[in-house]
Design a protein around this motif. Structure first.
Motif, PDB file in Angstrom:
ATOM      1  N   ALA A  57      13.653  10.742  31.813  1.00 13.39           N
ATOM      2  CA  ALA A  57      15.007  10.906  31.297  1.00 13.39           C
ATOM      3  C   ALA A  57      15.580  12.283  31.600  1.00 13.39           C
ATOM      4  CB  ALA A  57      15.018  10.652  29.784  1.00 13.39           C
ATOM      5  N   VAL A  58      14.806  13.346  31.329  1.00 14.80           N
ATOM      6  CA  VAL A  58      15.340  14.699  31.554  1.00 14.80           C
ATOM      7  C   VAL A  58      15.481  14.987  33.042  1.00 14.80           C
ATOM      8  CG1 VAL A  58      14.396  15.537  29.383  1.00 14.80           C
ATOM      9  CG2 VAL A  58      13.099  15.893  31.500  1.00 14.80           C
ATOM     10  N   LYS A  59      14.630  14.363  33.845  1.00 14.36           N
ATOM     11  CA  LYS A  59      14.726  14.523  35.295  1.00 14.36           C
ATOM     12  C   LYS A  59      15.936  13.780  35.855  1.00 14.36           C
ATOM     13  CE  LYS A  59      13.072  15.381  39.539  1.00 14.36           C
ATOM     14  NZ  LYS A  59      12.842  16.725  40.097  1.00 14.36           N
ATOM     15  N   GLY A  60      16.316  12.681  35.168  1.00 10.91           N
ATOM     16  CA  GLY A  60      17.368  11.821  35.699  1.00 10.91           C
ATOM     17  C   GLY A  60      16.853  10.961  36.827  1.00 10.91           C
ATOM     18  N   ARG A  61      15.612  10.506  36.685  1.00  6.59           N
ATOM     19  CA  ARG A  61      14.944   9.755  37.742  1.00  6.59           C
ATOM     20  C   ARG A  61      14.902   8.278  37.376  1.00  6.59           C
ATOM     21  NH1 ARG A  61      11.658  12.055  41.544  1.00  6.59           N
ATOM     22  NH2 ARG A  61      10.206  10.738  42.699  1.00  6.59           N
ATOM     23  N   ALA A  62      15.177   7.427  38.346  1.00  2.49           N
ATOM     24  CA  ALA A  62      15.128   5.989  38.114  1.00  2.49           C
ATOM     25  C   ALA A  62      13.711   5.560  37.780  1.00  2.49           C
ATOM     26  CB  ALA A  62      15.632   5.237  39.352  1.00  2.49           C
ATOM     27  N   ALA A  63      13.587   4.600  36.857  1.00  2.00           N
ATOM     28  CA  ALA A  63      12.276   4.195  36.361  1.00  2.00           C
ATOM     29  C   ALA A  63      11.390   3.603  37.441  1.00  2.00           C
ATOM     30  CB  ALA A  63      12.450   3.198  35.215  1.00  2.00           C
ATOM     31  N   HIS A  64      11.992   3.029  38.498  1.00  2.00           N
ATOM     32  CA  HIS A  64      11.174   2.397  39.543  1.00  2.00           C
ATOM     33  C   HIS A  64      10.655   3.409  40.553  1.00  2.00           C
ATOM     34  CE1 HIS A  64      15.164   2.649  41.483  1.00  2.00           C
ATOM     35  NE2 HIS A  64      14.497   2.680  42.616  1.00  2.00           N
ATOM     36  N   ARG A  65      11.095   4.655  40.481  1.00  2.00           N
ATOM     37  CA  ARG A  65      10.636   5.686  41.416  1.00  2.00           C
ATOM     38  C   ARG A  65       9.467   6.450  40.796  1.00  2.00           C
ATOM     39  NH1 ARG A  65      14.769   9.738  43.423  1.00  2.00           N
ATOM     40  NH2 ARG A  65      13.060  10.126  44.859  1.00  2.00           N
ATOM     41  N   PRO A  66       8.265   6.327  41.372  1.00  2.00           N
ATOM     42  CA  PRO A  66       7.104   6.972  40.758  1.00  2.00           C
ATOM     43  C   PRO A  66       7.185   8.491  40.829  1.00  2.00           C
ATOM     44  CG  PRO A  66       6.530   6.076  42.909  1.00  2.00           C
ATOM     45  CD  PRO A  66       7.916   5.600  42.604  1.00  2.00           C
ATOM     46  N   VAL A  67       6.523   9.132  39.882  1.00  2.12           N
ATOM     47  CA  VAL A  67       6.345  10.580  39.948  1.00  2.12           C
ATOM     48  C   VAL A  67       4.900  10.851  40.372  1.00  2.12           C
ATOM     49  CG1 VAL A  67       8.141  11.143  38.275  1.00  2.12           C
ATOM     50  CG2 VAL A  67       5.828  10.691  37.466  1.00  2.12           C
ATOM     51  N   GLN A  68       4.633  12.091  40.629  1.00  6.40           N
ATOM     52  CA  GLN A  68       3.338  12.497  41.179  1.00  6.40           C
ATOM     53  C   GLN A  68       2.265  12.575  40.089  1.00  6.40           C
ATOM     54  OE1 GLN A  68       3.376  16.003  43.968  1.00  6.40           O
ATOM     55  NE2 GLN A  68       2.517  16.971  42.160  1.00  6.40           N
ATOM     56  N   VAL A  69       1.029  12.246  40.470  1.00  3.73           N
ATOM     57  CA  VAL A  69      -0.116  12.485  39.596  1.00  3.73           C
ATOM     58  C   VAL A  69      -0.833  13.732  40.117  1.00  3.73           C
ATOM     59  CG1 VAL A  69      -2.221  11.563  38.578  1.00  3.73           C
ATOM     60  CG2 VAL A  69      -0.349  10.008  39.188  1.00  3.73           C
ATOM     61  N   SER A  70      -0.697  14.825  39.403  1.00  2.00           N
ATOM     62  CA  SER A  70      -1.403  16.050  39.770  1.00  2.00           C
ATOM     63  C   SER A  70      -2.798  16.003  39.164  1.00  2.00           C
ATOM     64  CB  SER A  70      -0.650  17.285  39.257  1.00  2.00           C
ATOM     65  OG  SER A  70       0.576  17.427  39.934  1.00  2.00           O
ATOM     66  N   CYS A  71      -3.803  16.366  39.962  1.00  2.00           N
ATOM     67  CA  CYS A  71      -5.209  16.231  39.560  1.00  2.00           C
ATOM     68  C   CYS A  71      -5.931  17.564  39.684  1.00  2.00           C
ATOM     69  CB  CYS A  71      -5.905  15.185  40.433  1.00  2.00           C
ATOM     70  SG  CYS A  71      -5.128  13.552  40.387  1.00  2.00           S
ATOM     71  N   GLN A  72      -6.988  17.711  38.882  1.00  2.00           N
ATOM     72  CA  GLN A  72      -7.714  18.975  38.870  1.00  2.00           C
ATOM     73  C   GLN A  72      -8.568  19.191  40.116  1.00  2.00           C
ATOM     74  OE1 GLN A  72     -10.326  19.044  35.500  1.00  2.00           O
ATOM     75  NE2 GLN A  72     -11.705  17.485  36.323  1.00  2.00           N
ATOM     76  N   ASP A  73      -8.946  18.103  40.798  1.00  2.00           N
ATOM     77  CA  ASP A  73      -9.731  18.219  42.028  1.00  2.00           C
ATOM     78  C   ASP A  73      -9.637  16.901  42.794  1.00  2.00           C
ATOM     79  OD1 ASP A  73     -11.570  16.427  40.760  1.00  2.00           O
ATOM     80  OD2 ASP A  73     -12.722  18.118  39.974  1.00  2.00           O
ATOM     81  N   ALA A  74     -10.210  16.891  43.996  1.00  2.00           N
ATOM     82  CA  ALA A  74     -10.126  15.704  44.848  1.00  2.00           C
ATOM     83  C   ALA A  74     -10.836  14.513  44.215  1.00  2.00           C
ATOM     84  CB  ALA A  74     -10.713  16.009  46.226  1.00  2.00           C
TER      85      ALA A  74
END
Length: 215
Positions: A57-74
């Protein structure tokens, strides 16, 4: 590009306190802005549905557009993805400014992989990695800016965006930090085909690695 692999200690009292505060905000469903080696990110805990909804919501991003999963390691990233030769080859570039959009393993939560695809990244900025380690190893993230605007490159800009409940101090305002973020968003690659979905710092290295896989 600045070197973000300089000595860094989570045991520093000020750093530890800031990380604790950031994790507390995330765990109660808040959003946290944090520095990476590319641009400033905006994060939510993936296991907190209300926080994920608010992130969109705060980003103003459509729900069908995924966001990134940031991970601690590979390892944490690869646990979410269907295995493949190209994925394994490119994962050698983590941590670093590379996002891989790849088929997720069956059963991966929809918050992480809407449509069956997951966007995976392992940042190399020490504060980003420290935050990930303290908060369960994975965060849903997007760049810290409303859609259509330029991303934040400093803590002051992140605060001015007024999207986050907490902005992780990076020490830049008192001259004690790790250096400014790089300012260039990560290379984004779609797998298994290897198409570059967004140009970035690692385009050439990605092309060379994929040539070895497909050649």
């Amino acid at each position: 590009m600045p070197d973000f692999l300089t000595p860094f200690s989570e045991n520093d009292s000020a750093v530890a306190a800031a990380l604790d505060d950031a994790c507390a905000v995330l765990r109660r469903g808040g959003l946290v802005a944090y520095p990476s080696e590319t641009v400033w990110g905006l994060a939510a805990l993936p296991g907190h549905p209300a926080a994920v909804e608010r992130l969109y919501a705060v980003k103003g991003r459509a729900a069908h557009r995924p966001v990134q999963v940031s991970c601690q390691d590979a390892c944490a990233a690869l646990e979410l993805a269907q295995p493949g030769a190209a994925l394994l080859a490119l994962s050698a570039l983590w941590p670093g400014p590379l996002t891989l959009v790849t088929p997720a393993l069956p059963g991966t939560p929809l918050t992480l992989a809407p449509g069956g695809l997951v966007g995976l990244r392992v940042p190399s900025h020490p504060l980003a990695l420290a935050l990930l380690r303290r908060c369960g190893g994975r965060l849903l993230t997007t760049s810290c800016n409303p859609s259509g605007q330029l991303p934040a490159l400093t803590a002051a800009q992140a605060r001015d965006m007024a999207l986050a409940d907490f902005v992780l101090p990076d020490g830049q305002e008192n001259g004690a930090g790790e250096g400014p973020v790089g300012g260039l968003a990560s290379t984004v690659v779609g797998l298994p085909g290897g198409a570059v979905l967004r140009s970035g710092p690692l385009d050439g290295v990605v092309a060379a690695l994929l040539a070895g896989v497909h050649g």
